[in-house]
Design a protein around this motif. Structure first.
Motif, PDB file in Angstrom:
ATOM      1  N   LYS A  11     -48.075 -65.714  19.619  1.00  0.00           N
ATOM      2  CA  LYS A  11     -48.046 -66.199  18.224  1.00  0.00           C
ATOM      3  C   LYS A  11     -46.705 -65.825  17.567  1.00  0.00           C
ATOM      4  CE  LYS A  11     -53.027 -66.068  18.171  1.00  0.00           C
ATOM      5  NZ  LYS A  11     -54.275 -65.902  17.453  1.00  0.00           N
ATOM      6  N   HIS A  97     -53.886 -75.591  18.801  1.00  0.00           N
ATOM      7  CA  HIS A  97     -54.463 -74.276  18.493  1.00  0.00           C
ATOM      8  C   HIS A  97     -55.097 -74.334  17.095  1.00  0.00           C
ATOM      9  CE1 HIS A  97     -54.821 -70.033  17.522  1.00  0.00           C
ATOM     10  NE2 HIS A  97     -54.776 -69.807  18.822  1.00  0.00           N
ATOM     11  N   GLU A 169     -61.942 -71.922  22.167  1.00  0.00           N
ATOM     12  CA  GLU A 169     -61.713 -70.790  21.282  1.00  0.00           C
ATOM     13  C   GLU A 169     -62.517 -70.965  20.001  1.00  0.00           C
ATOM     14  OE1 GLU A 169     -57.693 -68.792  22.262  1.00  0.00           O
ATOM     15  OE2 GLU A 169     -57.302 -70.351  20.801  1.00  0.00           O
ATOM     16  N   GLY A 175     -59.007 -63.268  16.635  1.00  0.00           N
ATOM     17  CA  GLY A 175     -58.396 -62.184  15.862  1.00  0.00           C
ATOM     18  C   GLY A 175     -59.383 -61.386  15.029  1.00  0.00           C
ATOM     19  N   SER A 215     -60.578 -62.879  20.827  1.00  0.00           N
ATOM     20  CA  SER A 215     -60.812 -61.432  20.980  1.00  0.00           C
ATOM     21  C   SER A 215     -61.087 -61.005  22.417  1.00  0.00           C
ATOM     22  CB  SER A 215     -61.930 -60.964  20.039  1.00  0.00           C
ATOM     23  OG  SER A 215     -61.564 -61.200  18.691  1.00  0.00           O
TER      24      SER A 215
HETATM   25  P1  PGA Z   1     -57.085 -63.286  19.817  1.00  0.00           P
HETATM   26  O1  PGA Z   1     -56.401 -64.721  19.747  1.00  0.00           O
HETATM   27  O2  PGA Z   1     -57.167 -62.878  21.251  1.00  0.00           O
HETATM   28  O3  PGA Z   1     -56.193 -62.387  19.013  1.00  0.00           O
HETATM   29  O4  PGA Z   1     -58.456 -63.421  19.201  1.00  0.00           O
HETATM   30  C1  PGA Z   1     -56.684 -65.733  20.687  1.00  0.00           C
HETATM   31  C2  PGA Z   1     -55.928 -67.004  20.364  1.00  0.00           C
HETATM   32  O5  PGA Z   1     -55.796 -67.345  19.185  1.00  0.00           O
HETATM   33  O6  PGA Z   1     -55.423 -67.699  21.271  1.00  0.00           O
END
Ligand code: PGA
Length: 251
Positions: A11, A97, A169, A175, A215
């Motif tokens: 990111k 995304h 996702e 997150g 996560s």
């Molecule tokens: P995360 O993000 O592992 O921090 O939850 C995953 C993503 O957005 O690809």
């Protein structure tokens, strides 16, 4: 047999120097653990891609971008073309995304154009799909994911489809520290494969890898990867520390 596929989505983190450091730590780990049979991808910010591509020459680490324009060249201030990515040895591109969809208003039609353009240039798209908490709580998660997949993959040739990866996702798990249960994730991924089978037939649908994202951490990767249909993970937060990411690769 689908080879497990672990991708790190950095990111908007890491300067070019920080990116080189992190990429080298992953590179060292893979060099010291040659028996690991996992496809590893790192997706640093655009500003780090060139530097990382020059430093890391290990064929076991592929380079991905986090987004891309569906245009090749021209007056599109702030956009990045697939041709620019290719010259930096980028092989994959994350498209659709949920942060792009929610924060930057990307629509399925635009994501569809990006996927087509990526495939035209032999860049492998990682298409992200997933429902909101509200959609899950009202039992509409499958409907939502089906709509995204059918619209995002509209008119995409069967011949090219097997180079696509899908990342499931659930938005409420990104997150937040909340992961979908491994059973729920596996169930949705099975469902996604059934949609792919309807569109592309059995052969192609069996080749397409489907990751789980949201996560993913060292402590839950093993359980997720033990499920029948989960082929890998798209990792955000835990891909920013080599110790965590390397543990995930070595699930
Ligand atoms: P995360 O993000 O592992 O921090 O939850 C995953 C993503 O957005 O690809």
């Amino acid at each position: 047999m689908r080879i497990p596929f672990i991708a790190g989505n950095w990111k908007m983190h890491k300067t070019p120097e920080e990116s080189i450091k992190l990429a080298k730590e992953i590179d060292d780990f893979l060099k010291n653990n040659e028996d690991i049979e996992v496809d590893v991808l790192i997706c640093p910010p655009f500003t780090s891609l060139y530097a990382v591509s020059k430093e890391i020459k290990n064929p076991k680490i592929q380079l991905g971008a986090q987004n891309m324009s569906y245009e090749e060249e021209g007056a599109f201030t702030g956009e990045i073309s697939p041709l620019m990515l290719k010259e930096m040895n980028v092989k994959y591109v994350i498209l659709g995304h949920s942060e792009r969809r929610q924060l930057f208003g990307e629509k399925d039609e635009e994501i569809n154009k990006k996927i087509k353009k990526a495939l035209e240039h032999d860049l492998k798209p990682i298409l992200c799909v997933g429902e909101t908490l509200e959609e899950r709580e009202s039992g509409k998660e499958k409907e939502k994911v089906k709509k995204q997949i059918t619209e995002d993959l509209k008119d995409i040739d069967k011949e090219k489809a097997s180079s696509i990866t899908i990342a499931y996702e659930p938005i409420w798990a990104i997150g937040t520290g909340k992961t979908a249960s491994s059973n729920d994730a596996n169930d949705m991924i099975k469902y996604i494969r059934s949609i792919l089978k309807e569109i592309y037939g059995m052969d192609v649908s069996e080749k397409i890898r489907i990751q789980y994202g949201g996560s993913v951490k060292p402590h839950n990767i093993n359980e997720l990867m033990n499920k029948s249909d989960i082929d890998g993970a798209l990792v955000g937060g835990a891909s920013l520390k080599s110790k965590d990411f390397n543990e995930i690769i070595d699930f």
